[in-house]
Design a protein around this motif. Structure first.
Motif, PDB file in Angstrom:
ATOM      1  N   UNK A 137       0.839  -1.198   0.000  1.00  0.00           N
ATOM      2  CA  UNK A 137       0.000   0.000   0.000  1.00  0.00           C
ATOM      3  C   UNK A 137       0.871   1.244   0.000  1.00  0.00           C
ATOM      4  N   UNK A 138       0.316   2.306  -0.565  1.00  0.00           N
ATOM      5  CA  UNK A 138       0.964   3.624  -0.595  1.00  0.00           C
ATOM      6  C   UNK A 138      -0.183   4.625  -0.572  1.00  0.00           C
ATOM      7  N   UNK A 139      -0.475   5.165   0.614  1.00  0.00           N
ATOM      8  CA  UNK A 139      -1.696   5.951   0.783  1.00  0.00           C
ATOM      9  C   UNK A 139      -1.437   7.210   1.601  1.00  0.00           C
ATOM     10  N   UNK A 140      -2.251   8.223   1.335  1.00  0.00           N
ATOM     11  CA  UNK A 140      -2.266   9.413   2.175  1.00  0.00           C
ATOM     12  C   UNK A 140      -3.140   9.112   3.391  1.00  0.00           C
ATOM     13  N   UNK A 141      -2.670   9.430   4.586  1.00  0.00           N
ATOM     14  CA  UNK A 141      -3.435   9.148   5.794  1.00  0.00           C
ATOM     15  C   UNK A 141      -4.470  10.246   6.042  1.00  0.00           C
ATOM     16  N   UNK A 142      -5.566   9.870   6.707  1.00  0.00           N
ATOM     17  CA  UNK A 142      -6.635  10.814   7.004  1.00  0.00           C
ATOM     18  C   UNK A 142      -7.007  10.706   8.478  1.00  0.00           C
ATOM     19  N   UNK A 143      -7.313  11.843   9.068  1.00  0.00           N
ATOM     20  CA  UNK A 143      -7.664  11.888  10.475  1.00  0.00           C
ATOM     21  C   UNK A 143      -8.944  11.100  10.746  1.00  0.00           C
ATOM     22  N   UNK A 144      -8.955  10.399  11.893  1.00  0.00           N
ATOM     23  CA  UNK A 144     -10.118   9.667  12.389  1.00  0.00           C
ATOM     24  C   UNK A 144     -10.529   8.503  11.494  1.00  0.00           C
ATOM     25  N   UNK A 145      -9.617   8.020  10.672  1.00  0.00           N
ATOM     26  CA  UNK A 145      -9.900   6.826   9.882  1.00  0.00           C
ATOM     27  C   UNK A 145      -9.211   5.627  10.517  1.00  0.00           C
ATOM     28  N   UNK A 146      -9.559   4.430  10.016  1.00  0.00           N
ATOM     29  CA  UNK A 146      -9.097   3.194  10.641  1.00  0.00           C
ATOM     30  C   UNK A 146      -8.375   2.305   9.637  1.00  0.00           C
ATOM     31  N   UNK A 147      -7.544   1.433  10.192  1.00  0.00           N
ATOM     32  CA  UNK A 147      -6.868   0.392   9.427  1.00  0.00           C
ATOM     33  C   UNK A 147      -6.808  -0.853  10.302  1.00  0.00           C
ATOM     34  N   UNK A 148      -6.899  -2.033   9.684  1.00  0.00           N
ATOM     35  CA  UNK A 148      -6.757  -3.286  10.425  1.00  0.00           C
ATOM     36  C   UNK A 148      -5.438  -3.932  10.040  1.00  0.00           C
ATOM     37  N   UNK A 149      -4.677  -4.361  11.038  1.00  0.00           N
ATOM     38  CA  UNK A 149      -3.396  -5.034  10.815  1.00  0.00           C
ATOM     39  C   UNK A 149      -3.587  -6.527  11.071  1.00  0.00           C
ATOM     40  N   UNK A 150      -3.117  -7.336  10.153  1.00  0.00           N
ATOM     41  CA  UNK A 150      -3.341  -8.780  10.216  1.00  0.00           C
ATOM     42  C   UNK A 150      -2.564  -9.422  11.362  1.00  0.00           C
ATOM     43  N   UNK A 151      -3.122 -10.462  11.972  1.00  0.00           N
ATOM     44  CA  UNK A 151      -2.391 -11.209  12.997  1.00  0.00           C
ATOM     45  C   UNK A 151      -1.323 -12.091  12.360  1.00  0.00           C
ATOM     46  N   UNK A 152      -0.286 -12.391  13.130  1.00  0.00           N
ATOM     47  CA  UNK A 152       0.783 -13.290  12.689  1.00  0.00           C
ATOM     48  C   UNK A 152       1.382 -12.873  11.351  1.00  0.00           C
ATOM     49  N   UNK A 153       1.580 -11.576  11.191  1.00  0.00           N
ATOM     50  CA  UNK A 153       2.151 -11.051   9.959  1.00  0.00           C
ATOM     51  C   UNK A 153       3.194 -10.001  10.305  1.00  0.00           C
ATOM     52  N   UNK A 154       4.400 -10.159   9.772  1.00  0.00           N
ATOM     53  CA  UNK A 154       5.475  -9.195  10.010  1.00  0.00           C
ATOM     54  C   UNK A 154       5.255  -7.995   9.095  1.00  0.00           C
ATOM     55  N   UNK A 155       4.837  -6.875   9.676  1.00  0.00           N
ATOM     56  CA  UNK A 155       4.492  -5.713   8.866  1.00  0.00           C
ATOM     57  C   UNK A 155       5.738  -4.941   8.425  1.00  0.00           C
ATOM     58  N   UNK A 156       5.598  -4.257   7.292  1.00  0.00           N
ATOM     59  CA  UNK A 156       6.601  -3.281   6.852  1.00  0.00           C
ATOM     60  C   UNK A 156       5.862  -1.963   6.658  1.00  0.00           C
ATOM     61  N   UNK A 157       6.238  -0.952   7.433  1.00  0.00           N
ATOM     62  CA  UNK A 157       5.501   0.312   7.414  1.00  0.00           C
ATOM     63  C   UNK A 157       6.477   1.481   7.518  1.00  0.00           C
ATOM     64  N   UNK A 158       6.358   2.417   6.597  1.00  0.00           N
ATOM     65  CA  UNK A 158       7.116   3.665   6.645  1.00  0.00           C
ATOM     66  C   UNK A 158       6.121   4.816   6.635  1.00  0.00           C
ATOM     67  N   UNK A 159       6.239   5.718   7.609  1.00  0.00           N
ATOM     68  CA  UNK A 159       5.377   6.895   7.676  1.00  0.00           C
ATOM     69  C   UNK A 159       6.262   8.128   7.525  1.00  0.00           C
TER      70      UNK A 159
END
Length: 316
Positions: free
Chosen positions: A73-95
């Motif tokens: 994913x490559x997205x612009x973030x928005x205030x008061x919005x939600x995201x779900x992160x999967x269980x048992x998954x090594x995330x890669x996230x850059x903000x």
């Protein structure tokens, strides 16, 4: 999904440099964990952890890149919005900007059976949630605001509150993901309602759990919470709070027991917690209430006030 879970979401945040980012943490006996985190821009990747994590963006600025379990994913973030992160998954996230997040983590060990039962055996962690997508949900936002507000009043959420709020939030997440929970099955049987109410009265001072009440009615926690509300007119946690305030009023009126002891007797950890709850429901402090009920003039005023508040509650 990668299945090499290391600890829990809350434990991972409590270690090393990540601990300095935590601004608030509330936990309810392992049922769920609430965290508020303020982090600088940069890498916020983490190892695989055995929790479903719902994340609310409190600032909504910057850009997010990576993978939260649902693909790149490559997205612009928005205030008061939600995201779900999967269980048992090594995330890669850059903000690319500093950010403030509120997260609710659901440990799989606590929720697997509840989810299976609520979906009549059709639940799948791979298909029931939409991981990594940004979405809005007024229902979830309202549930989380109420959950944090209760925590501000009472400290760590009770096991009853944690399970009930978790069921409500997960049910909405599954509905949004296209895998809705099974509908409620009507109200409680008369014997089940009677036994559950007796148990709540008898264990008013304890941190009674939704699971214990559900077991008394021979139901799953998910179905019990919905059937209880249909029968009694209020969710289990709301009804229990009502019982505690009523008992506190009785003790304040009829005894000289110190308010600190009354707080413990009705299930609150301190007189400060009782005062916050009492003020919200009775519009006065426990001390003022005790003085009022022992003064005939003030008692008349109190009766009028109680009638007005009862009428207002009945319209909600």
């Amino acid at each position: 999904m990668t299945v090499h879970a290391q600890s829990s979401f809350a434990q991972w945040h409590s270690k090393g440099r990540h601990a300095s980012y935590v601004r608030a943490r509330k936990s309810s006996g392992g049922v769920l964990d609430l965290l508020e985190v303020a982090r600088p821009a940069g890498d916020m990747s983490r190892p695989a952890l055995p929790d479903i994590v719902l994340v609310e963006n409190m600032l909504g600025k910057g850009r997010l890149r990576g993978d939260l379990g649902g693909g790149r994913l490559d997205i612009a973030t928005r205030k008061d919005t939600f995201t779900i992160v999967a269980p048992n998954f090594a995330t890669t996230v850059i903000n690319d900007e500093h950010h403030r997040l509120r997260s609710v983590a659901f440990p799989l060990a606590q929720w697997q059976d509840v989810l299976d039962d609520a979906a009549d055996g059709r639940f799948s962690f791979d298909t029931s949630f939409v991981y990594g997508q940004v979405f809005d949900s007024p229902a979830i936002r309202s549930a989380l605001r109420n959950l944090w507000a209760v925590c501000d009043d009472e400290g760590a959420p009770s096991r009853l509150l944690g399970r009930a709020a978790g069921c409500e939030i997960l049910a909405e997440l599954c509905r949004l993901g296209g895998a809705p929970f099974a509908p409620a099955r009507g109200g409680l049987a008369p014997w089940a309602e009677r036994r559950c109410l007796e148990l709540m009265h008898a264990r008013l001072s304890e941190d009674i759990s939704l699971d214990e009440l559900a077991a008394e009615a021979r139901l799953s926690p998910y179905h019990f919470a919905r059937m209880f509300k249909q029968s009694v007119g209020a969710p289990p946690r709301v009804y229990l709070t009502r019982l505690r305030v009523e008992k506190a009023c009785e003790l304040l009126e009829k005894t000289d027991i110190p308010i600190t002891e009354i707080a413990l007797d009705v299930g609150y950890s301190s007189n400060q917690v009782l005062a916050r709850v009492f003020l919200k429901h009775m519009r006065m402090s426990p001390s003022d209430y005790r003085r009022a009920v022992r003064d005939p003039v003030r008692q008349t005023f109190l009766n009028i006030q109680g009638a007005v508040l009862a009428a207002a509650d009945s319209k909600r």
